[in-house]
Design a protein around this motif. Structure first.
Motif, PDB file in Angstrom:
ATOM      1  N   GLY A   1     104.972 -47.018  29.397  1.00  0.00           N
ATOM      2  CA  GLY A   1     105.543 -47.603  30.588  1.00  0.00           C
ATOM      3  C   GLY A   1     104.884 -49.377  30.575  1.00  0.00           C
ATOM      4  O   GLY A   1     105.892 -50.104  31.071  1.00  0.00           O
ATOM      5  N   HIS A   2     103.705 -49.018  30.828  1.00  0.00           N
ATOM      6  CA  HIS A   2     103.425 -50.766  30.825  1.00  0.00           C
ATOM      7  C   HIS A   2     103.214 -51.588  29.363  1.00  0.00           C
ATOM      8  O   HIS A   2     103.303 -52.561  28.945  1.00  0.00           O
TER       9      HIS A   2
ATOM     10  N   MET B   1     104.013 -53.711  45.269  1.00  0.00           N
ATOM     11  CA  MET B   1     102.634 -53.443  44.834  1.00  0.00           C
ATOM     12  C   MET B   1     101.763 -54.339  44.585  1.00  0.00           C
ATOM     13  O   MET B   1     100.454 -54.645  44.828  1.00  0.00           O
TER      14      MET B   1
ATOM     15  N   GLU C   1      97.674 -35.973  28.502  1.00  0.00           N
ATOM     16  CA  GLU C   1      97.386 -36.146  29.420  1.00  0.00           C
ATOM     17  C   GLU C   1      99.271 -36.121  30.277  1.00  0.00           C
ATOM     18  O   GLU C   1      99.300 -35.913  31.171  1.00  0.00           O
TER      19      GLU C   1
ATOM     20  N   GLU D   1      91.448 -44.940  37.362  1.00  0.00           N
ATOM     21  CA  GLU D   1      91.737 -46.863  37.162  1.00  0.00           C
ATOM     22  C   GLU D   1      90.398 -47.391  36.125  1.00  0.00           C
ATOM     23  O   GLU D   1      91.005 -48.758  35.922  1.00  0.00           O
TER      24      GLU D   1
ATOM     25  N   SER E   1     103.686 -54.591  36.408  1.00  0.00           N
ATOM     26  CA  SER E   1     104.592 -53.605  35.759  1.00  0.00           C
ATOM     27  C   SER E   1     105.014 -51.979  36.576  1.00  0.00           C
ATOM     28  O   SER E   1     106.654 -51.695  36.788  1.00  0.00           O
TER      29      SER E   1
ATOM     30  N   GLU F   1     100.793 -45.277  41.895  1.00  0.00           N
ATOM     31  CA  GLU F   1     101.260 -46.717  43.358  1.00  0.00           C
ATOM     32  C   GLU F   1     102.150 -45.768  44.281  1.00  0.00           C
ATOM     33  O   GLU F   1     102.535 -45.546  44.589  1.00  0.00           O
ATOM     34  N   GLN F   2     102.647 -43.990  43.510  1.00  0.00           N
ATOM     35  CA  GLN F   2     104.174 -44.128  43.700  1.00  0.00           C
ATOM     36  C   GLN F   2     103.918 -43.231  45.550  1.00  0.00           C
ATOM     37  O   GLN F   2     105.501 -43.294  45.625  1.00  0.00           O
TER      38      GLN F   2
ATOM     39  N   ILE G   1      90.692 -47.396  33.135  1.00  0.00           N
ATOM     40  CA  ILE G   1      90.915 -48.472  32.480  1.00  0.00           C
ATOM     41  C   ILE G   1      90.359 -49.440  32.916  1.00  0.00           C
ATOM     42  O   ILE G   1      90.670 -50.491  31.642  1.00  0.00           O
TER      43      ILE G   1
ATOM     44  N   MET H   1      97.856 -55.910  34.526  1.00  0.00           N
ATOM     45  CA  MET H   1      97.267 -55.557  36.153  1.00  0.00           C
ATOM     46  C   MET H   1      96.380 -55.009  35.729  1.00  0.00           C
ATOM     47  O   MET H   1      94.643 -55.224  36.494  1.00  0.00           O
TER      48      MET H   1
ATOM     49  N   GLY I   1     108.682 -41.095  41.927  1.00  0.00           N
ATOM     50  CA  GLY I   1     109.059 -42.401  41.974  1.00  0.00           C
ATOM     51  C   GLY I   1     108.683 -43.452  41.404  1.00  0.00           C
ATOM     52  O   GLY I   1     107.926 -44.599  41.663  1.00  0.00           O
TER      53      GLY I   1
ATOM     54  N   MET J   1     104.660 -37.801  33.401  1.00  0.00           N
ATOM     55  CA  MET J   1     103.000 -37.067  33.742  1.00  0.00           C
ATOM     56  C   MET J   1     103.117 -36.143  34.618  1.00  0.00           C
ATOM     57  O   MET J   1     102.229 -35.380  34.628  1.00  0.00           O
TER      58      MET J   1
ATOM     59  N   GLU K   1      98.088 -52.459  28.721  1.00  0.00           N
ATOM     60  CA  GLU K   1      97.464 -51.389  29.063  1.00  0.00           C
ATOM     61  C   GLU K   1      98.025 -50.271  27.681  1.00  0.00           C
ATOM     62  O   GLU K   1      99.932 -50.185  27.406  1.00  0.00           O
TER      63      GLU K   1
ATOM     64  N   ASN L   1     105.855 -46.625  46.443  1.00  0.00           N
ATOM     65  CA  ASN L   1     106.838 -46.553  46.654  1.00  0.00           C
ATOM     66  C   ASN L   1     107.783 -45.943  47.190  1.00  0.00           C
ATOM     67  O   ASN L   1     108.956 -46.073  47.377  1.00  0.00           O
TER      68      ASN L   1
HETATM   69  C1  LIG Z   1     101.219 -49.743  39.348  1.00  0.00           C
HETATM   70  O1  LIG Z   1     100.144 -49.076  40.104  1.00  0.00           O
HETATM   71  C2  LIG Z   1      99.140 -47.721  39.282  1.00  0.00           C
HETATM   72  C3  LIG Z   1      99.753 -47.495  37.661  1.00  0.00           C
HETATM   73  C4  LIG Z   1      98.356 -46.968  37.264  1.00  0.00           C
HETATM   74  C5  LIG Z   1      99.058 -45.958  36.295  1.00  0.00           C
HETATM   75  O2  LIG Z   1      98.211 -45.862  35.155  1.00  0.00           O
HETATM   76  C6  LIG Z   1      98.922 -45.509  33.920  1.00  0.00           C
HETATM   77  C7  LIG Z   1      97.625 -45.299  33.302  1.00  0.00           C
HETATM   78  C8  LIG Z   1      98.127 -44.883  31.806  1.00  0.00           C
HETATM   79  O3  LIG Z   1      96.885 -45.069  30.446  1.00  0.00           O
HETATM   80  C9  LIG Z   1      99.283 -44.548  31.506  1.00  0.00           C
HETATM   81  C10 LIG Z   1     100.363 -44.450  31.889  1.00  0.00           C
HETATM   82  O4  LIG Z   1     101.344 -44.772  31.962  1.00  0.00           O
HETATM   83  C11 LIG Z   1     100.201 -45.035  33.499  1.00  0.00           C
HETATM   84  C12 LIG Z   1     100.718 -45.415  34.907  1.00  0.00           C
HETATM   85  C13 LIG Z   1     100.415 -45.556  35.465  1.00  0.00           C
HETATM   86  O5  LIG Z   1     101.235 -45.704  36.331  1.00  0.00           O
HETATM   87  C14 LIG Z   1     102.638 -46.025  36.598  1.00  0.00           C
HETATM   88  O6  LIG Z   1     102.866 -46.738  35.561  1.00  0.00           O
HETATM   89  C15 LIG Z   1     104.392 -47.497  35.603  1.00  0.00           C
HETATM   90  C16 LIG Z   1     104.397 -48.707  34.667  1.00  0.00           C
HETATM   91  O7  LIG Z   1     104.338 -47.832  33.603  1.00  0.00           O
HETATM   92  C17 LIG Z   1     104.815 -47.509  36.753  1.00  0.00           C
HETATM   93  O8  LIG Z   1     105.277 -48.621  37.624  1.00  0.00           O
HETATM   94  C18 LIG Z   1     105.625 -46.476  37.592  1.00  0.00           C
HETATM   95  O9  LIG Z   1     105.790 -46.571  39.144  1.00  0.00           O
HETATM   96  C19 LIG Z   1     103.428 -46.526  38.055  1.00  0.00           C
HETATM   97  O10 LIG Z   1     103.127 -44.949  38.074  1.00  0.00           O
HETATM   98  C20 LIG Z   1      97.288 -45.818  37.677  1.00  0.00           C
HETATM   99  C21 LIG Z   1      97.313 -46.577  39.689  1.00  0.00           C
HETATM  100  O11 LIG Z   1      96.674 -46.195  40.060  1.00  0.00           O
HETATM  101  C22 LIG Z   1      95.887 -44.997  39.935  1.00  0.00           C
HETATM  102  C23 LIG Z   1      98.059 -47.755  39.878  1.00  0.00           C
HETATM  103  O12 LIG Z   1      97.892 -48.157  41.361  1.00  0.00           O
END
Ligand SMILES: COc1cc(-c2[o+]c3cc(O)cc([O-])c3cc2O[C@@H]2O[C@H](CO)[C@H](O)[C@H](O)[C@H]2O)cc(OC)c1O
Ligand SMILES: O=c1ccn([C@@H]2O[C@H](COP(=O)(O)OP(=O)(O)O)[C@@H](O)[C@H]2O)c(=O)[nH]1
Length: 488
Positions: free
Chosen positions: A17-18, A146, A325, A87, A141, A396-397, A90, A120, A373, A282, A13, A400
């Motif tokens: 972070g991803h 989770m 965002e 979600e 990631s 998912e914080q 995406i 994921m 988190g 964010m 993605e 966490n």
């Molecule tokens: C891991 O579970 C979820 C992750 C996300 C999610 O989605 C997301 C989408 C974007 O376009 C940009 C992002 O930066 C982003 C981030 C994100 O969550 C965070 O991702 C991090 C890794 O990149 C790390 O795992 C953090 O812990 C996450 O909080 C969205 C989501 O559902 C709302 C999830 O369940």
């Protein structure tokens, strides 16, 4: 003809972070797994202009790294205009790329493909890999917790027909975790009527069809959830794919430029005296919340380094192409109550823009971390043995936060009102900061001790002979053995 090194084909993605977490993890396979591979990263055109320039910057930097990494830009697709949530947006946007991913992987022939490594949110593309006769790996990631929840979601979906906050007994049983109060369930699953929930159940189901799961965690960091997956408690009656916990994967090393102002400020502070507050890529707060934070910090009497950001320019709609965002730089004169900076001069620094979080957490002056988190932030904190106070904001914080306090014991709790947009009152934050930072607090002492233990756990895991190092070797062997030339 020289033999071609099998390729790892990555579909991340676009979020930093991803993408970077997946790429850094696969670079470890490339460099340290013991077998020869190449990496091809499939680049989706992100749905926003801002994310597009971020991804292009990553691509330029990685292309210059000298490693065997190539980039394949996928054709653009229409953005779903009727998505109800982020979600869902995406997952659907990624899924529209399936025919292009198929073409790109098929075109790798005659090079064998060791694995199609899927974000994921891209898990349904295990079908593309299967049709082409190549292995598929989901890259997680986020936390092992989770992952355990996502694998278990289809089971929970069958067993629990009401909303999670209406369950008998008031807790949700997720194998491998202590009973989870519904207030800590991740955002996408708190409303079962939402398509986000349906997508997460579907994603969890598709994880089961992957050849393997690569996870940015370590056995001894999250033994409960990882054992539950491995011994079949997450999905009774069906073996889950092997999980390879190869983390923590953190791109370490400081920015390399001259010392950052935040770090220079920390140089002047006593050891373990500063509480660091930072809320991810964010996180930002409304003015009323900012006032509560200032009161808490003033009253706590502790030294602090606070990364305070302002609202994003975007309208918050999933996939809106313009605007951002990400938070903006905060206007401190407007946001902070009058006199706050003067009253806390010398013991506090408010930083209004992106901060070098990894360098800050590495500094001896930092004694505690109030964090949203995000898993990358948590791993960075644990890598340096810094205890936390989680203030979950999105994604998912909340789960966490629960895991950090109730399972890992590396954090002290903070009272967050999820029904009021995760509002935290000054008195609650003051109490938590004191507990995290005061020498006499028993709760804080335990979290500090546990965090120090986890620092050793993280470093041992990735060292030669450690569990994550061993998982990397196993993954490398499995990838090499499973490599196959894609069928046309
Ligand atoms: C891991 O579970 C979820 C992750 C996300 C999610 O989605 C997301 C989408 C974007 O376009 C940009 C992002 O930066 C982003 C981030 C994100 O969550 C965070 O991702 C991090 C890794 O990149 C790390 O795992 C953090 O812990 C996450 O909080 C969205 C989501 O559902 C709302 C999830 O369940
Ligand atoms: O001011 C900031 C804010 C965040 N980060 C980095 O951004 C990443 C945030 O990732 P995380 O998974 O914690 O949360 P997300 O931003 O994806 O919600 C981490 O590597 C942080 O070190 C940073 O360096 N400076």
């Amino acid at each position: 003809m020289a033999t071609l090194a099998p390729a790892l084909v990555l579909l991340p993605e676009w979020g930093a972070g991803h993408l970077m977490s997946m790429l850094e993890s696969c670079k470890r396979v490339l460099l340290g797994g013991g077998e020869a591979f190449s990496i091809t990263l499939l680049v989706m055109r992100p749905p926003t202009d801002e994310a597009t320039s971020e991804v292009e910057a990553h691509v330029r930097r990685e292309a210059a790294s000298g490693l065997d990494i190539s980039f394949h830009r996928l054709p653009a697709v229409e953005t779903p205009s009727d998505a109800a949530g982020v979600e869902e947006f995406i997952a659907r946007y990624i899924q529209l790329h399936a025919p292009h991913v198929r073409d790109a992987v098929a075109a790798m022939a005659p090079r064998p493909v060791a694995g199609l490594v899927l974000d994921m949110f891209a898990a349904p593309m295990v079908d593309v890999a299967r049709d082409l006769g190549v292995p598929s790996y989901v890259f997680m990631s986020s936390t092992g917790a989770m992952l355990a929840l996502m694998l278990h979601l289809p089971v929970l979906h069958e067993r629990i027909t009401v909303e999670f906050d209406e369950v008998d007994g008031g807790v949700v049983d997720v194998p491998g975790l202590p009973p989870v109060p519904p207030a800590f369930m991740p955002c996408p699953v708190v409303d079962k009527k939402s398509p986000n929930y349906t997508w997460f159940v579907h994603l969890g189901d598709r994880f089961m069809d992957a050849t393997g799961i690569i996870a940015n965690t370590a056995d001894a960091l999250e033994p409960g959830p990882l054992a539950a997956i491995a011994d079949g408690r997450s999905v009774p009656g069906r073996a889950a794919p092997p999980v390879y916990p190869i983390g923590p994967v953190i791109s370490l090393g400081s920015s390399g430029k001259s010392e950052h102002e935040c770090v220079a400020w920390l140089d002047g502070q006593p050891v373990a005296s500063v509480v660091f507050l930072c809320f991810g890529s964010m996180g930002w707060f409304e003015a009323a919340q900012v006032v509560e934070i200032t009161e808490a910090l003033e009253r706590s009497g502790h030294r602090f380094l606070w990364v305070l950001r302002g609202p994003p320019t975007g309208n918050g709609e999933a996939g809106a192409p313009d605007g951002s965002e990400h938070p903006t730089d905060a206007n401190l004169d407007e946001l902070l109550p009058e006199g706050f900076l003067e009253r806390t001069k010398g013991r506090g620094l408010v930083w209004p823009t992106w901060a070098p979080q990894k360098d800050i957490l590495a500094h001896a002056a930092v004694g505690g971390f109030v964090t949203h988190g995000g898993w990358n932030s948590v791993l960075e904190s644990l890598w340096h043995g810094v205890p936390m106070a989680p203030w979950p904001l999105y994604a998912e914080q909340h789960l966490n936060a629960f895991e950090l306090v109730a399972d890992m014991g590396v954090a002290v709790p903070l009272k967050v009102d999820r029904k009021r947009d995760n509002f935290v009152e000054a008195a609650g934050l003051e109490r938590t900061v004191r507990s995290l930072m005061d020498g006499e607090s028993e709760e804080g002492r335990k979290a500090r001790e546990k965090a120090a233990e986890m620092k050793a756990v993280c470093r041992n895991a990735v060292a030669d002979g450690g569990s994550s190092h061993a998982a990397l070797q196993r993954l490398s062997v499995a990838l090499h053995r499973g490599a196959a030339v894609p069928k046309k």
